[in-house]
Design a protein around this motif. Structure first.
Motif, PDB file in Angstrom:
ATOM      1  N   LEU A   1      44.680  39.248  39.758  1.00  0.00           N
ATOM      2  CA  LEU A   1      43.543  38.486  39.259  1.00  0.00           C
ATOM      3  C   LEU A   1      43.367  37.271  40.154  1.00  0.00           C
ATOM      4  O   LEU A   1      44.334  36.671  40.597  1.00  0.00           O
ATOM      5  CB  LEU A   1      43.806  38.015  37.823  1.00  0.00           C
ATOM      6  CG  LEU A   1      44.098  39.129  36.815  1.00  0.00           C
ATOM      7  CD1 LEU A   1      44.459  38.516  35.463  1.00  0.00           C
ATOM      8  CD2 LEU A   1      42.901  40.050  36.668  1.00  0.00           C
ATOM      9  N   MET A   2      42.125  36.920  40.423  1.00  0.00           N
ATOM     10  CA  MET A   2      41.853  35.750  41.248  1.00  0.00           C
ATOM     11  C   MET A   2      40.689  34.978  40.653  1.00  0.00           C
ATOM     12  O   MET A   2      39.933  35.500  39.838  1.00  0.00           O
ATOM     13  CB  MET A   2      41.472  36.165  42.664  1.00  0.00           C
ATOM     14  CG  MET A   2      42.626  36.682  43.493  1.00  0.00           C
ATOM     15  SD  MET A   2      42.131  36.889  45.209  1.00  0.00           S
ATOM     16  CE  MET A   2      43.694  37.415  45.910  1.00  0.00           C
ATOM     17  N   MET A   3      40.535  33.746  41.110  1.00  0.00           N
ATOM     18  CA  MET A   3      39.364  33.002  40.683  1.00  0.00           C
ATOM     19  C   MET A   3      38.724  32.278  41.863  1.00  0.00           C
ATOM     20  O   MET A   3      37.672  32.639  42.321  1.00  0.00           O
ATOM     21  CB  MET A   3      39.732  32.037  39.570  1.00  0.00           C
ATOM     22  CG  MET A   3      38.510  31.509  38.868  1.00  0.00           C
ATOM     23  SD  MET A   3      38.891  30.747  37.293  1.00  0.00           S
ATOM     24  CE  MET A   3      40.445  29.998  37.620  1.00  0.00           C
ATOM     25  N   ASP A   4      39.390  31.248  42.373  1.00  0.00           N
ATOM     26  CA  ASP A   4      38.768  30.467  43.454  1.00  0.00           C
ATOM     27  C   ASP A   4      38.997  31.105  44.815  1.00  0.00           C
ATOM     28  O   ASP A   4      38.140  31.038  45.690  1.00  0.00           O
ATOM     29  CB  ASP A   4      39.323  29.045  43.462  1.00  0.00           C
ATOM     30  CG  ASP A   4      40.815  29.044  43.678  1.00  0.00           C
ATOM     31  OD1 ASP A   4      41.519  29.659  42.854  1.00  0.00           O
ATOM     32  OD2 ASP A   4      41.298  28.468  44.667  1.00  0.00           O
ATOM     33  N   GLY A   5      40.174  31.682  45.037  1.00  0.00           N
ATOM     34  CA  GLY A   5      40.473  32.274  46.338  1.00  0.00           C
ATOM     35  C   GLY A   5      40.813  31.267  47.412  1.00  0.00           C
ATOM     36  O   GLY A   5      40.879  31.602  48.594  1.00  0.00           O
ATOM     37  N   THR A   6      41.043  30.009  47.030  1.00  0.00           N
ATOM     38  CA  THR A   6      41.371  28.982  48.028  1.00  0.00           C
ATOM     39  C   THR A   6      42.739  28.349  47.787  1.00  0.00           C
ATOM     40  O   THR A   6      43.066  27.327  48.363  1.00  0.00           O
ATOM     41  CB  THR A   6      40.322  27.848  48.034  1.00  0.00           C
ATOM     42  OG1 THR A   6      40.383  27.147  46.775  1.00  0.00           O
ATOM     43  CG2 THR A   6      38.921  28.371  48.239  1.00  0.00           C
ATOM     44  N   GLY A   7      43.525  28.930  46.896  1.00  0.00           N
ATOM     45  CA  GLY A   7      44.854  28.370  46.639  1.00  0.00           C
ATOM     46  C   GLY A   7      44.856  27.293  45.585  1.00  0.00           C
ATOM     47  O   GLY A   7      45.828  26.557  45.443  1.00  0.00           O
ATOM     48  N   MET A   8      43.797  27.170  44.800  1.00  0.00           N
ATOM     49  CA  MET A   8      43.681  26.056  43.865  1.00  0.00           C
ATOM     50  C   MET A   8      44.160  26.397  42.456  1.00  0.00           C
ATOM     51  O   MET A   8      44.656  25.518  41.750  1.00  0.00           O
ATOM     52  CB  MET A   8      42.228  25.583  43.875  1.00  0.00           C
ATOM     53  CG  MET A   8      41.906  24.420  42.985  1.00  0.00           C
ATOM     54  SD  MET A   8      41.417  24.946  41.344  1.00  0.00           S
ATOM     55  CE  MET A   8      39.700  25.366  41.637  1.00  0.00           C
ATOM     56  N   CYS A   9      44.007  27.655  42.011  1.00  0.00           N
ATOM     57  CA  CYS A   9      44.231  27.916  40.587  1.00  0.00           C
ATOM     58  C   CYS A   9      45.565  28.582  40.266  1.00  0.00           C
ATOM     59  O   CYS A   9      46.045  28.492  39.145  1.00  0.00           O
ATOM     60  CB  CYS A   9      43.089  28.756  40.021  1.00  0.00           C
ATOM     61  SG  CYS A   9      43.174  30.492  40.480  1.00  0.00           S
ATOM     62  N   GLY A  10      46.147  29.267  41.215  1.00  0.00           N
ATOM     63  CA  GLY A  10      47.444  29.892  40.950  1.00  0.00           C
ATOM     64  C   GLY A  10      47.374  31.166  40.116  1.00  0.00           C
ATOM     65  O   GLY A  10      48.406  31.719  39.744  1.00  0.00           O
ATOM     66  N   ALA A  11      46.171  31.672  39.826  1.00  0.00           N
ATOM     67  CA  ALA A  11      46.051  32.902  39.023  1.00  0.00           C
ATOM     68  C   ALA A  11      46.607  34.102  39.774  1.00  0.00           C
ATOM     69  O   ALA A  11      47.073  35.057  39.173  1.00  0.00           O
ATOM     70  CB  ALA A  11      44.589  33.158  38.664  1.00  0.00           C
ATOM     71  N   CYS A  12      46.548  34.035  41.099  1.00  0.00           N
ATOM     72  CA  CYS A  12      46.866  35.190  41.932  1.00  0.00           C
ATOM     73  C   CYS A  12      48.341  35.248  42.317  1.00  0.00           C
ATOM     74  O   CYS A  12      48.690  35.909  43.281  1.00  0.00           O
ATOM     75  CB  CYS A  12      46.015  35.127  43.197  1.00  0.00           C
ATOM     76  SG  CYS A  12      46.383  33.647  44.171  1.00  0.00           S
ATOM     77  N   ARG A  13      49.208  34.551  41.542  1.00  0.00           N
ATOM     78  CA  ARG A  13      50.631  34.518  41.894  1.00  0.00           C
ATOM     79  C   ARG A  13      51.257  35.902  41.947  1.00  0.00           C
ATOM     80  O   ARG A  13      51.035  36.728  41.082  1.00  0.00           O
ATOM     81  CB  ARG A  13      51.411  33.692  40.859  1.00  0.00           C
ATOM     82  CG  ARG A  13      51.084  32.303  40.982  1.00  0.00           C
ATOM     83  CD  ARG A  13      51.690  31.294  40.106  1.00  0.00           C
ATOM     84  NE  ARG A  13      52.319  31.574  38.882  1.00  0.00           N
ATOM     85  CZ  ARG A  13      51.713  31.548  37.692  1.00  0.00           C
ATOM     86  NH1 ARG A  13      50.409  31.366  37.605  1.00  0.00           N
ATOM     87  NH2 ARG A  13      52.402  31.732  36.596  1.00  0.00           N
TER      88      ARG A  13
ATOM     89  N   LYS B   1      54.306  33.569  45.617  1.00  0.00           N
ATOM     90  CA  LYS B   1      53.260  33.475  46.644  1.00  0.00           C
ATOM     91  C   LYS B   1      51.887  33.522  45.994  1.00  0.00           C
ATOM     92  O   LYS B   1      51.720  34.141  44.941  1.00  0.00           O
ATOM     93  CB  LYS B   1      53.375  34.651  47.615  1.00  0.00           C
ATOM     94  CG  LYS B   1      54.679  34.684  48.398  1.00  0.00           C
ATOM     95  CD  LYS B   1      54.604  33.766  49.580  1.00  0.00           C
ATOM     96  CE  LYS B   1      55.803  33.971  50.502  1.00  0.00           C
ATOM     97  NZ  LYS B   1      55.817  32.979  51.570  1.00  0.00           N
ATOM     98  N   PHE B   2      50.919  32.886  46.627  1.00  0.00           N
ATOM     99  CA  PHE B   2      49.531  32.964  46.181  1.00  0.00           C
ATOM    100  C   PHE B   2      48.831  34.019  47.044  1.00  0.00           C
ATOM    101  O   PHE B   2      48.655  33.823  48.247  1.00  0.00           O
ATOM    102  CB  PHE B   2      48.829  31.615  46.367  1.00  0.00           C
ATOM    103  CG  PHE B   2      49.236  30.564  45.369  1.00  0.00           C
ATOM    104  CD1 PHE B   2      50.336  30.728  44.544  1.00  0.00           C
ATOM    105  CD2 PHE B   2      48.512  29.391  45.248  1.00  0.00           C
ATOM    106  CE1 PHE B   2      50.710  29.754  43.625  1.00  0.00           C
ATOM    107  CE2 PHE B   2      48.871  28.404  44.335  1.00  0.00           C
ATOM    108  CZ  PHE B   2      49.969  28.595  43.525  1.00  0.00           C
ATOM    109  N   ALA B   3      48.437  35.126  46.423  1.00  0.00           N
ATOM    110  CA  ALA B   3      47.872  36.235  47.202  1.00  0.00           C
ATOM    111  C   ALA B   3      46.629  35.813  47.977  1.00  0.00           C
ATOM    112  O   ALA B   3      46.367  36.317  49.055  1.00  0.00           O
ATOM    113  CB  ALA B   3      47.550  37.418  46.298  1.00  0.00           C
ATOM    114  N   CYS B   4      45.846  34.865  47.456  1.00  0.00           N
ATOM    115  CA  CYS B   4      44.574  34.553  48.120  1.00  0.00           C
ATOM    116  C   CYS B   4      44.767  33.787  49.425  1.00  0.00           C
ATOM    117  O   CYS B   4      43.943  33.904  50.321  1.00  0.00           O
ATOM    118  CB  CYS B   4      43.650  33.789  47.184  1.00  0.00           C
ATOM    119  SG  CYS B   4      44.188  32.118  46.790  1.00  0.00           S
ATOM    120  N   VAL B   5      45.815  32.993  49.538  1.00  0.00           N
ATOM    121  CA  VAL B   5      46.007  32.243  50.780  1.00  0.00           C
ATOM    122  C   VAL B   5      47.237  32.689  51.567  1.00  0.00           C
ATOM    123  O   VAL B   5      47.257  32.593  52.792  1.00  0.00           O
ATOM    124  CB  VAL B   5      46.075  30.702  50.542  1.00  0.00           C
ATOM    125  CG1 VAL B   5      44.692  30.165  50.222  1.00  0.00           C
ATOM    126  CG2 VAL B   5      47.061  30.327  49.466  1.00  0.00           C
TER     127      VAL B   5
HETATM  128  S1  FES Z   1      42.827  32.814  43.391  1.00  0.00           S
HETATM  129 FE1  FES Z   1      43.178  30.817  42.749  1.00  0.00          FE
HETATM  130  S2  FES Z   1      44.946  30.311  43.850  1.00  0.00           S
HETATM  131 FE2  FES Z   1      44.547  32.302  44.505  1.00  0.00          FE
END
Ligand code: FES
Ligand SMILES: Cc1cc2nc3c(=O)[nH]c(=O)nc-3n(C[C@H](O)[C@H](O)[C@H](O)COP(=O)(O)OP(=O)(O)OC[C@H]3O[C@@H](n4cnc5c(N)ncnc54)[C@H](O)[C@@H]3O)c2cc1C
Ligand SMILES: Cc1cc2nc3c(=O)[nH]c(=O)nc-3n(C[C@H](O)[C@H](O)[C@H](O)COP(=O)(O)OP(=O)(O)OC[C@H]3O[C@@H](n4cnc5c(N)ncnc54)[C@H](O)[C@@H]3O)c2cc1C
Ligand code: SF4
Ligand code: SF4
Lengths: 483, 282
Positions: free
Chosen positions: B215-227, B235-239
């Motif tokens: 699951l992702m939201m911002d894709g910039t490393g800000m929310c941590g949903a993509c752990r 790790k944060f998958a988006c960054v």
């Molecule tokens: S999608 Fe929010 S930190 Fe990766």
């Protein structure tokens, strides 16, 4: 009138706690004009106003307060705006008790003058007036001469192109000043809206988004070009901008990278970074799910780790989303909590529990991978550490289990590395923040930085102050470049 | 706004879109993704860049309709405009010249994102062996495109309706028996498939790269949903990703994390179908 005989500080009218925990409307309702004038009259109009030293942008505090006391709100607004581009925001979110109000002379014997509340009152008064005027103009459907000349002023040929990366308070205040100086300013923002933490982090009940949007609109009116969906370091780099003719770049990408504790179980289902929880709620409007399609869940029994503004916002948001029991879990005592005093007070009133001198060592899950509780240790306070606060030390044998079904982690944020890592030669500090001088000059000529990306997570007003200082430094730099 | 310039319907729930997004196309690389939000009320959803055209400024992606937001996208038509489209995000695939063949495994719509990686590996001078699989013939996509960038292409279907019958893991085991020395492998597809592949290659000590789709939201490393839990690290998958060393990924946890909002997602889909009139009550 002696200090002693002055009336006490005017109370802030608020939504009743029982009522407000079930809505997202603003909690503090703002002074009435009558209250504002009474409060303004508490100010002693000091010759050497100490309060100003406490304000990072040196707002003309006695001057604007005098105007309020005289009932001349238009002048008050002008005085305020001389130093602070976002008074409606700062009046609401500045940690006044440790800034301007902490220095107020009246505060020695009594409670300090409510500078923040007055600032908010004046800003709101002005917005309401502007709204009324806009409605009138729309009604008449005419353009008066004044507006005409204003728009032609902004249409005059612009100076060099400047790029701002990140549309938080730092970037926006830098952009506003540069536009006023006549530069051709473009702001590049990664998210789909501008505003930074003001839009995605701080909840509606503390800072209505309509206020932030208005401030951003006024930036557009200044001629600033706002481009969203642009990720620095990915969609473009600082070098690309320079090649495209931007003669100076300001980096204001903030401290958006959430810290985790590094304890077992932190990736279980039901463990959220406060940023995720708050962004789903605020930016994506998860509280209005399924009308808006981004879901957010708070859990029933929620533990919020940390005790800063972010933690208070998360805890109070969880209550509003229907959690039955919400606790702030913090390893020091209430005295050391970094959140604004008002937020801690509001959280208490709303029924948030404070489990202080407590910290988890492990988050425990069930077979489905969902949180079912935390193993915690109790702490006591020892000797002061580098920060001057007493260091928490675990009490031996104090381990206990706390039953919760959701954990929200709010233990701080680091700098966002996307831009810094993709910019060759940009000097960084040990923690990944950008090295910059007081005016925001970095190790690269023509590249400036300010706000949380330089200081680490701090405050709105400091970020704005940094943006303003950089705007001046950029102006100097570009002028000297031309000559 | 980002206009849809082309739409191809592969099967009722699988659609291919080409979207005009020149800023993204200019920088796109194999292995990266983008995030879109079709309209004001929709979610931000991450999708892989399956192909790009820098001259025309377009990005190609293949979407499987699962929940409300992906269905909203799937229902859009040529000429419609997407509200937000941001990228390219994530770290590009590491492309190098290997001594021995490289293997690309794509399962289901995972075939699309594996394509640009295969193409780049081929261009870098590698011997590329691709294994693609789907439940049945109808769900198989991009066979020709994959053939054009592979030295050898093995096609599997679960039900045997096309190509060889069986899972991609079976084809991989046979390939290893035949060829022995392999340099690296990329696997993209549903998480259970990627987990199965890593279990097969672990004893071979074959470098196995998977592309995680949390699951992702911002894709910039800000929310941590993509752990994602990778070895002992978070790790944060988006960054940090989306590609990781498959032998270190905790797939069980990753699969559970995908279901965090399961109940809400069902509700959202139900509301959407209701609005769309599919339920026949309007
Ligand atoms: S999608 Fe929010 S930190 Fe990766
Ligand atoms: C929940 C919460 C509550 C807070 N409460 C208070 C409070 O009550 N009082 C107070 O004074 N302070 C508070 N703060 C702190 C305050 O909000 C920050 O100090 C302030 O916003 C910093 O401003 P900034 O402009 O440096 O960064 P930010 O506000 O973080 O803005 C940075 C912007 O840059 C964008 N960005 C990031 N990376 C990129 C990229 N690569 N490319 C393009 N754009 C990018 C981000 O999306 C964001 O819009 C709070 C913070 C949080 C999270
Ligand atoms: C880096 C990355 C690349 C991706 N590339 C593609 C792509 O090229 N094509 C494509 O169709 N999808 C891709 N996905 C997955 C896609 O983002 C999700 O399918 C989509 O977000 C689902 O949104 P929804 O609201 O429609 O469904 P939801 O309502 O959110 O979910 C519906 C169902 O799908 C499951 N689900 C949710 N998210 C995912 C996910 N990320 N992966 C698998 N199952 C999920 C849920 O458990 C639920 O059962 C990618 C994801 C990531 C992180
Ligand atoms: S900007 Fe903040 S610190 Fe300065 S006077 Fe206003 S409330 Fe006080
Ligand atoms: S220090 Fe207090 S009393 Fe003095 S000018 Fe400032 S606000 Fe007024």
């Amino acid at each position: 009138m002696s200090v002693k005989n002055r009336p006490g500080r005017q109370e802030m009218p608020c939504q009743a706690p029982q009522e407000r925990v079930s809505n997202f409307n603003e909690v503090a309702l703002g002074y009435t004009e009558e209250q504002a004038i009474i409060e303004a009259k508490r100010c002693l109009q000091c010759k050497k106003p100490k309060c100003r030293d406490g304000c990072p942008v040196e707002v003309l505090i006695p001057e604007f307060i005098q105007a309020v006391a005289d009932g001349d709100m238009a002048t008050a607004a002008k005085q305020l705006k001389l130093k602070n581009a976002l008074p409606a925001v700062c009046g609401r979110v500045c940690p006044q008790e440790s800034q301007c109000e902490s220095k107020c002379i009246v505060g020695i014997k009594s409670e300090p003058v409510a500078i923040g509340r007055l600032e908010r009152f004046v800003a709101d008064w002005e917005m309401a007036k502007e709204e009324a005027e806009e409605a009138k103009v729309a009604d008449l459907d005419t353009v008066d001469g004044d507006q005409e000349s204003e728009s032609s002023a902004t249409a005059s040929p612009k100076k060099q192109k400047v790029a701002i990366i990140g549309a938080g308070p730092a970037g926006l205040s830098c952009a506003a000043d540069l536009a006023r100086f006549g530069y051709d300013v473009t702001v590049f923002e990664a998210l789909h809206v501008a505003g930074g933490v003001l839009m995605y982090g701080i909840p509606e009940f503390r800072l209505p988004k309509a206020i932030v949007e208005k401030e951003i609109d006024s930036l557009r009116k200044l001629g600033v070009n706002l481009q969203v969906n642009m990720v620095g370091g990915k969609t473009f780099t600082v070098e690309d901008l320079q090649q495209k003719g931007y003669e100076a770049v300001f980096i204001g990408t903030g401290a958006g990278l959430p810290n985790f504790m590094g304890i077992p179980g932190e990736n279980l289902c039901g463990v959220f970074a406060a940023n995720e929880f708050l962004t789903r709620t605020n930016l994506m409007k998860g509280y209005d799910f399924p009308n808006f399609l981004t879901p957010v869940i708070s859990g029933r029994k929620v533990a919020v780790l940390g005790a800063g503004n972010v933690a208070m916002d998360a805890a109070r948001t969880a209550l509003r989303l229907g959690a039955e029991e919400v606790s702030i879990v913090y390893r020091r005592s209430e005295k050391e909590m970094p959140a604004r005093a008002e937020e801690i007070e509001h959280a208490h009133e709303e029924g948030v529990q404070f489990k202080v001198l407590t910290n988890p060592v492990e988050i425990v899950g069930d077979e489905q991978g969902w949180v079912k509780g935390m193993n915690c240790l109790r702490y006591e306070l020892g000797e002061p550490d580098e920060s001057g606060r007493r260091r928490p030390v675990p009490v031996e044998g104090s381990e206990f289990f706390m039953e919760v079904d959701s954990v929200i982690v709010a233990i701080g944020q680091g700098p966002n590395p996307l831009v810094t890592q993709s910019t060759a030669g940009l000097a960084l500090n040990r923690k990944g923040t950008i090295q910059a001088d007081e005016e925001g000059r970095t190790s690269l000529p023509g590249v400036f930085a300010g706000g949380d990306i330089v200081t680490g997570a701090a405050t709105v007003i400091l970020a704005m102050g940094a943006g303003k200082k950089s705007a001046r430094a950029i102006d100097q730099y570009l002028q000297s470049k031309q000559s | 706004m980002y206009p849809i310039v082309k739409k191809i319907i592969h099967s009722p729930a699988v659609k291919e879109f080409e979207v005009y997004a020149p800023m993204v196309a200019e920088k796109a690389k194999a292995g990266q993704f983008f995030i879109l939000r079709v309209s004001e009320k929709a979610e931000r959803i991450p999708l892989t860049i399956a192909d790009y055209n820098r001259e025309q400024g377009t990005i190609t992606t293949i979407i499987q309709e699962l929940g409300a937001s992906s269905t909203l996208f799937g229902q859009m038509e040529e000429g419609d405009h997407i509200l937000d489209f941001v990228g390219p995000l994530g770290v590009p695939s590491e492309i190098e010249r290997y001594d021995h063949p490289v293997v690309l495994v794509g399962g289901g719509i995972g075939i699309a994102p594996i394509f640009p990686i295969a193409r780049d590996l081929k261009e870098a001078g590698n011997e590329v062996i691709s294994i693609i699989g789907a439940r049945n013939k109808e769900l198989l996509i991009w066979e020709e495109k994959m053939a054009s960038v592979s030295d050898q292409l093995i096609v599997c279907t679960d039900d045997g309706s096309y190509g060889r019958q069986g899972f991609v893991t079976d084809a991989l085991k046979d390939l290893y028996e035949e060829r022995g020395q392999l340099s690296a492998l990329w696997a993209i597809g549903p998480m259970p498939m990627m987990r199965a592949i890593t279990n097969v290659t672990r004893p071979w000590e074959l470098k196995t790269i998977v592309s995680m789709n949390p699951l992702m939201m911002d894709g910039t490393g800000m929310c941590g949903a993509c752990r994602v839990q990778v070895g002992s690290e978070t790790k944060f998958a988006c960054v940090d990703g989306p590609e990781f060393d498959g032998h270190l990924v905790d797939f069980d946890l990753a699969i559970k994390r995908l279901s965090i909002y399961k109940d809400q997602e069902k509700r959202a889909l139900a509301v959407l179908e209701h609005k769309g009139g599919h339920c026949g009550c309007q």
